[in-house]
Design a protein around this motif. Structure first.
Motif, PDB file in Angstrom:
ATOM      1  N   ALA A 168       0.825  -1.207   0.000  1.00 20.42           N
ATOM      2  CA  ALA A 168       0.000   0.000   0.000  1.00 20.42           C
ATOM      3  C   ALA A 168       0.860   1.257   0.000  1.00 20.42           C
ATOM      4  O   ALA A 168       0.551   2.245  -0.672  1.00 20.42           O
ATOM      5  CB  ALA A 168      -0.926  -0.008   1.220  1.00 20.42           C
ATOM      6  N   GLU A 169       1.953   1.208   0.745  1.00 14.05           N
ATOM      7  CA  GLU A 169       2.867   2.347   0.794  1.00 14.05           C
ATOM      8  C   GLU A 169       3.468   2.627  -0.587  1.00 14.05           C
ATOM      9  O   GLU A 169       3.567   3.782  -1.000  1.00 14.05           O
ATOM     10  CB  GLU A 169       3.978   2.063   1.809  1.00 14.05           C
ATOM     11  N   MET A 170       3.819   1.564  -1.296  1.00 12.20           N
ATOM     12  CA  MET A 170       4.373   1.736  -2.638  1.00 12.20           C
ATOM     13  C   MET A 170       3.332   2.290  -3.606  1.00 12.20           C
ATOM     14  O   MET A 170       3.661   3.024  -4.540  1.00 12.20           O
ATOM     15  CB  MET A 170       4.903   0.401  -3.165  1.00 12.20           C
ATOM     16  N   ASP A 171       2.055   1.959  -3.372  1.00 17.69           N
ATOM     17  CA  ASP A 171       0.979   2.429  -4.240  1.00 17.69           C
ATOM     18  C   ASP A 171       0.467   3.801  -3.821  1.00 17.69           C
ATOM     19  O   ASP A 171      -0.467   4.332  -4.428  1.00 17.69           O
ATOM     20  CB  ASP A 171      -0.178   1.427  -4.228  1.00 17.69           C
ATOM     21  N   GLY A 172       1.042   4.361  -2.753  1.00 20.76           N
ATOM     22  CA  GLY A 172       0.638   5.690  -2.305  1.00 20.76           C
ATOM     23  C   GLY A 172      -0.688   5.726  -1.587  1.00 20.76           C
ATOM     24  O   GLY A 172      -1.373   6.750  -1.571  1.00 20.76           O
ATOM     25  N   VAL A 173      -1.070   4.608  -0.988  1.00 18.54           N
ATOM     26  CA  VAL A 173      -2.339   4.542  -0.268  1.00 18.54           C
ATOM     27  C   VAL A 173      -2.097   4.870   1.189  1.00 18.54           C
ATOM     28  O   VAL A 173      -1.227   4.287   1.831  1.00 18.54           O
ATOM     29  CB  VAL A 173      -2.970   3.142  -0.382  1.00 18.54           C
ATOM     30  N   ASP A 174      -2.879   5.844   1.719  1.00 20.97           N
ATOM     31  CA  ASP A 174      -2.776   6.219   3.125  1.00 20.97           C
ATOM     32  C   ASP A 174      -3.980   5.689   3.873  1.00 20.97           C
ATOM     33  O   ASP A 174      -5.128   5.929   3.480  1.00 20.97           O
ATOM     34  CB  ASP A 174      -2.711   7.746   3.292  1.00 20.97           C
ATOM     35  N   PHE A 175      -3.719   4.962   4.949  1.00 22.90           N
ATOM     36  CA  PHE A 175      -4.795   4.454   5.787  1.00 22.90           C
ATOM     37  C   PHE A 175      -5.006   5.413   6.955  1.00 22.90           C
ATOM     38  O   PHE A 175      -4.056   5.847   7.605  1.00 22.90           O
ATOM     39  CB  PHE A 175      -4.463   3.058   6.316  1.00 22.90           C
ATOM     40  N   VAL A 176      -6.273   5.741   7.211  1.00 25.31           N
ATOM     41  CA  VAL A 176      -6.605   6.671   8.294  1.00 25.31           C
ATOM     42  C   VAL A 176      -7.324   5.911   9.390  1.00 25.31           C
ATOM     43  O   VAL A 176      -8.309   5.206   9.127  1.00 25.31           O
ATOM     44  CB  VAL A 176      -7.503   7.821   7.786  1.00 25.31           C
ATOM     45  N   ASP A 177      -6.831   6.030  10.583  1.00 25.49           N
ATOM     46  CA  ASP A 177      -7.458   5.391  11.728  1.00 25.49           C
ATOM     47  C   ASP A 177      -8.821   6.032  11.974  1.00 25.49           C
ATOM     48  O   ASP A 177      -8.941   7.246  12.040  1.00 25.49           O
ATOM     49  CB  ASP A 177      -6.561   5.569  12.953  1.00 25.49           C
ATOM     50  N   ALA A 178      -9.841   5.181  12.117  1.00 24.89           N
ATOM     51  CA  ALA A 178     -11.192   5.704  12.338  1.00 24.89           C
ATOM     52  C   ALA A 178     -11.283   6.514  13.620  1.00 24.89           C
ATOM     53  O   ALA A 178     -12.142   7.380  13.769  1.00 24.89           O
ATOM     54  CB  ALA A 178     -12.200   4.548  12.386  1.00 24.89           C
ATOM     55  N   LEU A 179     -10.378   6.244  14.555  1.00 25.08           N
ATOM     56  CA  LEU A 179     -10.375   6.973  15.834  1.00 25.08           C
ATOM     57  C   LEU A 179      -9.405   8.136  15.831  1.00 25.08           C
ATOM     58  O   LEU A 179      -9.266   8.833  16.836  1.00 25.08           O
ATOM     59  CB  LEU A 179     -10.008   6.010  16.975  1.00 25.08           C
ATOM     60  N   ASP A 180      -8.766   8.364  14.702  1.00 24.47           N
ATOM     61  CA  ASP A 180      -7.773   9.425  14.614  1.00 24.47           C
ATOM     62  C   ASP A 180      -8.473  10.765  14.484  1.00 24.47           C
ATOM     63  O   ASP A 180      -9.167  11.031  13.508  1.00 24.47           O
ATOM     64  CB  ASP A 180      -6.860   9.199  13.398  1.00 24.47           C
ATOM     65  N   GLU A 181      -8.297  11.636  15.479  1.00 28.60           N
ATOM     66  CA  GLU A 181      -8.967  12.926  15.480  1.00 28.60           C
ATOM     67  C   GLU A 181      -8.379  13.900  14.478  1.00 28.60           C
ATOM     68  O   GLU A 181      -8.879  15.005  14.297  1.00 28.60           O
ATOM     69  CB  GLU A 181      -8.906  13.545  16.885  1.00 28.60           C
ATOM     70  N   THR A 182      -7.293  13.508  13.824  1.00 25.98           N
ATOM     71  CA  THR A 182      -6.666  14.396  12.847  1.00 25.98           C
ATOM     72  C   THR A 182      -6.994  13.969  11.417  1.00 25.98           C
ATOM     73  O   THR A 182      -6.425  14.486  10.473  1.00 25.98           O
ATOM     74  CB  THR A 182      -5.135  14.395  13.024  1.00 25.98           C
ATOM     75  N   GLY A 183      -7.894  12.988  11.219  1.00 20.52           N
ATOM     76  CA  GLY A 183      -8.248  12.500   9.898  1.00 20.52           C
ATOM     77  C   GLY A 183      -9.107  13.475   9.142  1.00 20.52           C
ATOM     78  O   GLY A 183      -9.549  14.509   9.666  1.00 20.52           O
ATOM     79  N   PRO A 184      -9.425  13.185   7.863  1.00 21.22           N
ATOM     80  CA  PRO A 184     -10.215  14.078   7.017  1.00 21.22           C
ATOM     81  C   PRO A 184     -11.561  14.437   7.613  1.00 21.22           C
ATOM     82  O   PRO A 184     -11.986  15.588   7.552  1.00 21.22           O
ATOM     83  CB  PRO A 184     -10.371  13.269   5.722  1.00 21.22           C
ATOM     84  N   GLU A 185     -12.294  13.452   8.197  1.00 20.71           N
ATOM     85  CA  GLU A 185     -13.591  13.747   8.764  1.00 20.71           C
ATOM     86  C   GLU A 185     -13.476  14.744   9.912  1.00 20.71           C
ATOM     87  O   GLU A 185     -14.306  15.639  10.074  1.00 20.71           O
ATOM     88  CB  GLU A 185     -14.245  12.456   9.251  1.00 20.71           C
ATOM     89  N   ALA A 186     -12.409  14.590  10.709  1.00 21.35           N
ATOM     90  CA  ALA A 186     -12.205  15.517  11.819  1.00 21.35           C
ATOM     91  C   ALA A 186     -11.908  16.915  11.294  1.00 21.35           C
ATOM     92  O   ALA A 186     -12.344  17.919  11.854  1.00 21.35           O
ATOM     93  CB  ALA A 186     -11.056  15.036  12.700  1.00 21.35           C
ATOM     94  N   GLU A 187     -11.165  16.986  10.169  1.00 23.43           N
ATOM     95  CA  GLU A 187     -10.848  18.279   9.583  1.00 23.43           C
ATOM     96  C   GLU A 187     -12.105  18.978   9.085  1.00 23.43           C
ATOM     97  O   GLU A 187     -12.283  20.183   9.255  1.00 23.43           O
ATOM     98  CB  GLU A 187      -9.849  18.096   8.440  1.00 23.43           C
ATOM     99  N   VAL A 188     -13.008  18.209   8.451  1.00 24.77           N
ATOM    100  CA  VAL A 188     -14.260  18.784   7.961  1.00 24.77           C
ATOM    101  C   VAL A 188     -15.097  19.290   9.129  1.00 24.77           C
ATOM    102  O   VAL A 188     -15.651  20.391   9.088  1.00 24.77           O
ATOM    103  CB  VAL A 188     -15.050  17.731   7.149  1.00 24.77           C
ATOM    104  N   GLU A 189     -15.180  18.460  10.182  1.00 25.40           N
ATOM    105  CA  GLU A 189     -15.954  18.855  11.358  1.00 25.40           C
ATOM    106  C   GLU A 189     -15.392  20.126  11.979  1.00 25.40           C
ATOM    107  O   GLU A 189     -16.132  21.023  12.384  1.00 25.40           O
ATOM    108  CB  GLU A 189     -15.946  17.717  12.368  1.00 25.40           C
ATOM    109  N   ALA A 190     -14.052  20.200  12.045  1.00 24.72           N
ATOM    110  CA  ALA A 190     -13.424  21.390  12.611  1.00 24.72           C
ATOM    111  C   ALA A 190     -13.729  22.616  11.767  1.00 24.72           C
ATOM    112  O   ALA A 190     -13.946  23.717  12.292  1.00 24.72           O
ATOM    113  CB  ALA A 190     -11.910  21.174  12.711  1.00 24.72           C
ATOM    114  N   ALA A 191     -13.733  22.446  10.440  1.00 28.29           N
ATOM    115  CA  ALA A 191     -14.015  23.570   9.542  1.00 28.29           C
ATOM    116  C   ALA A 191     -15.441  24.072   9.735  1.00 28.29           C
ATOM    117  O   ALA A 191     -15.708  25.278   9.749  1.00 28.29           O
ATOM    118  CB  ALA A 191     -13.786  23.159   8.095  1.00 28.29           C
ATOM    119  N   VAL A 192     -16.392  23.131   9.893  1.00 31.00           N
ATOM    120  CA  VAL A 192     -17.786  23.511  10.110  1.00 31.00           C
ATOM    121  C   VAL A 192     -17.931  24.274  11.418  1.00 31.00           C
ATOM    122  O   VAL A 192     -18.623  25.294  11.495  1.00 31.00           O
ATOM    123  CB  VAL A 192     -18.686  22.251  10.113  1.00 31.00           C
ATOM    124  N   GLU A 193     -17.248  23.764  12.467  1.00 31.69           N
ATOM    125  CA  GLU A 193     -17.313  24.437  13.763  1.00 31.69           C
ATOM    126  C   GLU A 193     -16.714  25.837  13.681  1.00 31.69           C
ATOM    127  O   GLU A 193     -17.243  26.793  14.271  1.00 31.69           O
ATOM    128  CB  GLU A 193     -16.587  23.607  14.813  1.00 31.69           C
TER     129      GLU A 193
END
Length: 275
Positions: free
Chosen positions: A214-239
């Motif tokens: 996956a690393e060679m293919d450029g795939v990034d895995f995001v932990d569902a509990l990671d508060e710094t992931g994309p969903e957290a960023e969107v939520e922070a932007a809305v707030e």
């Protein structure tokens, strides 16, 4: 050291149990239970496993299975000199060559890759079963890499076992080592192919081949509990946007308060005095 309540000692292999029959019954049971704890902890808690191995060694140092278990516990804790001594003791007791590859790897751990290569070419290797010979090949390739002989390491891993489509217990690790060596040599296309083949063979997750691929293919895995992931960023932007709107509304209220005249109760603003 405390023994888990569910450990009886009956969990050990039949061959080990047979070795322990030379001991008094009570002592044999104590040794067996400590050996079970070593096996249970060696992957997740190697330091704990090492502690139980020392107890077993103190109780029955003349039992080959105990010396072998102590060797593996020391090996898991990177105590290579101690591990090598225990493996040699076990080999003297049994006459078996089964531990030859791991003994050679201890030599690598002690910074003696040349010694490991000497062992890879010794007559003992021919007495190993197929799994042991593959393990010896892996150790030899590792020794070549220790000596910065990358091309030689790649050639060392090229074997009928590597080319075979049959999946054996060692297949994933052999393919992984070959892929890793190819990648170190800058042969990324071939490395990706062999990491993929390692994933196919890795049925029990013994390698991190899938992560490497996956690393060679450029795939990034995001932990569902990671508060710094994309969903957290969107939520922070809305707030943040909501906070800006709230501040703007507050500014409007303040402006109204400042610009509108206060009403003191008199319609014409007259104070009631007449000339």
């Amino acid at each position: 050291m405390p023994i888990a309540e569910d450990v009886t000692g009956d969990e050990i292999d039949k061959d080990v149990r047979q070795e322990l029959q030379s001991l008094p019954k009570g002592l044999a049971e104590d040794v067996a239970r400590n050996l079970v704890m070593v096996a249970r902890l060696i992957d997740e808690d190697p330091e704990g496993a090492y502690g139980y191995s020392k107890v077993a060694l103190r109780l029955a140092s003349r039992v080959a299975a105990v010396r072998e278990a102590a060797g593996f516990a020391a090996y898991a804790n990177q105590k290579y000199s101690e591990a090598l001594a225990e493996f040699r003791a076990a080999r003297r007791m049994t006459g078996s060559v089964e531990l030859w590859p791991v003994m050679a790897d201890c030599e690598r751990g002690l910074g003696r890759p040349e010694k490991a290569l000497d062992m890879a070419g010794a007559p003992e290797v021919h007495k190993l079963d197929k799994a042991g010979q593959v393990e010896m090949r892996l150790v030899a390739a590792g020794a070549r890499r220790d000596m910065d002989q990358l091309d030689a390491a790649i050639v060392t891993l090229q074997s009928p076992e590597l080319a075979s489509n049959s999946v054996q217990p060692w297949t994933a690790r052999l393919r992984y080592a070959y892929a890793d060596a190819l990648l170190a040599a800058g042969r990324e296309g071939e490395a990706r192919e062999w990491f993929a083949k390692a994933v196919e063979a890795d049925r029990d997750g013994s390698t991190d081949a899938s992560d490497r691929l996956a690393e060679m293919d450029g795939v990034d895995f995001v932990d569902a509990l990671d508060e710094t992931g994309p969903e957290a960023e969107v939520e922070a932007a809305v707030e943040a946007e909501a906070d800006v709107e709230a501040v703007a509304e507050a500014d409007v209220d303040v402006e109204k308060t400042v610009t509108e005249p206060e009403n003191d109760g008199d319609d014409d603003g007259d104070d009631g005095d007449k000339d």
